[in-house]
Design a protein around this motif. Structure first.
Motif, short mmCIF file in Angstrom:
data_model
loop_
_atom_site.label_atom_id
_atom_site.label_comp_id
_atom_site.label_asym_id
_atom_site.label_seq_id
_atom_site.Cartn_x
_atom_site.Cartn_y
_atom_site.Cartn_z
N THR A 1 7.86 5.86 6.10
CA THR A 1 7.44 7.07 5.40
C THR A 1 8.67 7.63 4.68
OG1 THR A 1 5.81 7.49 7.11
CG2 THR A 1 6.41 9.36 5.74
N THR A 2 8.49 8.12 3.47
CA THR A 2 9.64 8.67 2.74
C THR A 2 9.74 10.18 2.95
OG1 THR A 2 8.33 8.91 0.72
CG2 THR A 2 9.63 6.89 0.95
N ASP B 1 0.84 -1.20 0.00
CA ASP B 1 0.00 0.00 0.00
C ASP B 1 0.88 1.25 0.00
OD1 ASP B 1 -2.28 -1.55 0.24
OD2 ASP B 1 -2.42 -1.31 2.41
N ILE B 2 0.48 2.24 -0.77
CA ILE B 2 1.12 3.56 -0.73
C ILE B 2 0.04 4.59 -0.43
CG2 ILE B 2 2.43 5.31 -2.02
CD1 ILE B 2 4.02 3.11 -3.23
N ASP B 3 0.25 5.32 0.66
CA ASP B 3 -0.75 6.30 1.12
C ASP B 3 -2.14 5.68 1.20
OD1 ASP B 3 1.05 8.30 1.60
OD2 ASP B 3 0.76 9.28 -0.33
N VAL C 1 5.59 9.92 1.05
CA VAL C 1 4.52 8.92 1.03
C VAL C 1 4.71 7.93 2.18
CG1 VAL C 1 4.06 9.09 -1.45
CG2 VAL C 1 5.73 7.40 -0.61
N HIS C 2 3.58 7.32 2.56
CA HIS C 2 3.59 6.27 3.59
C HIS C 2 3.46 4.94 2.88
CE1 HIS C 2 1.85 3.74 6.87
NE2 HIS C 2 2.85 4.33 7.50
N VAL C 3 4.37 4.03 3.15
CA VAL C 3 4.43 2.74 2.46
C VAL C 3 4.23 1.64 3.47
CG1 VAL C 3 5.82 1.27 0.95
CG2 VAL C 3 6.15 3.75 0.89
N HIS D 1 -3.46 3.31 -0.49
CA HIS D 1 -3.99 2.68 -1.71
C HIS D 1 -3.17 1.43 -2.02
CE1 HIS D 1 -6.43 6.18 -2.45
NE2 HIS D 1 -5.35 6.93 -2.28
#
Ligand code: OOG
Ligand code: MG
Length: 267
Positions: A253-254, A181-183, A238-240, A185
């Motif tokens: 998180t990047t 998932d990224i953010d 982004v949150h991964v 999604h």
């Protein structure tokens, strides 16, 4: 002709400089004929440079253990790379991607080695715990394009990794759902079945490669089985999160600016 011992040091230095400066280089295969054995020798020389600078070996990783990964990069043979302590990002931590070239992220399953496995060591004797994990890969080659020896020499594109909470080894590992998932999604879905049919086989394959090419696998090391899905380009801010069914999640998180190039997630 394979790379000579002088070439081995020179090629390792080129790859090391590319990673340290975040500058992509042409494929080694453009200028050298490097076979698989020579490529693992370059990888060993590369890791020796890094451990000489103070990094400590912390584990090993398989690459290209799933069809999705092989198709994505056009190389169809499992490969072994090495992990160091300074490249581990704490679960829930942040990853600064500004020094990377064209980072991608992929979901992984991690094993905690209980003893140094040798060929024939049963999985249950070799592995103390399992965990969901994330790997950031960043090929040092321009356009994320490489041959089998190129990617072996480049330590299998390893850049950073995060391991979620360790869990007891479940009875079955061969058909667990995997999400990336990224953010919030979901950008990739898969199953641990995609990893050589069963991720336990990735350990057996890694033990065989380590037996032939090094390094010596050690108790307490982390072992990544290889991604079950294709990797996805990584942007700043982004949150991964990776989820492996029944095992939980690993996340980071990047931060940082846009990487130098943003080579796409597919070729
Ligand atoms: C090679 C590294 C592959 C994996 O999990 O398959 C790898 C690459 O895709 O650049 O780490
Ligand atoms: Mg990987």
């Amino acid at each position: 002709m394979t790379a000579t011992s002088i070439d081995t040091a020179d090629l390792a230095a080129r790859l090391d400089d590319a990673a340290v400066t975040g500058t992509p280089i042409p494929q080694l295969a453009d200028t050298h004929r490097v076979d698989v054995d020579a490529a693992y020798a370059v990888q060993q020389a590369l890791l020796a440079r890094r451990t000489d600078r103070g990094e400590r070996l912390a584990g090993a990783k398989m690459g290209l253990t799933s069809q999705a990964k092989m198709v994505q990069v056009g190389v169809d043979e499992p490969i072994l790379g090495q992990l160091t302590d300074t490249t581990q990002v704490p679960d829930g931590g942040s990853v600064d991607i500004s020094g990377l070239i064209h980072p991608r992220v992929e979901p992984e399953i991690a094993f905690l080695l209980d003893r140094p496995p040798t060929p024939g060591t049963p999985f249950t004797d070799a592995v103390r715990a399992v965990a969901p994990a994330l790997e950031v890969i960043d090929s040092r080659y321009a356009n994320f394009t490489f041959s089998l020896p190129d990617v072996i020499a480049d330590n299998t594109s390893a850049a950073l990794f995060t391991v979620g909470p360790w869990q007891p080894v479940p009875d079955g590992l061969d058909n667990l759902g995997v999400l990336l998932d990224i953010d919030g999604h979901t950008v990739q879905t898969g199953s641990t079945a995609a990893i050589l049919g069963d991720p336990r086989r990735a350990l057996a394959a890694g033990v065989a490669l380590a037996d032939r090419h090094g390094p010596d696998l050690r108790a307490g090391w982390i072992f990544l089985a290889g991604a079950a899905t294709a990797a996805v380009p990584l942007a700043p801010g982004v949150h991964v999160r990776a989820t492996v069914q029944g095992l939980g999640t690993a996340a980071f998180t990047t931060t940082g600016g846009t990487p130098l190039t943003t080579t796409g997630g597919t070729r």
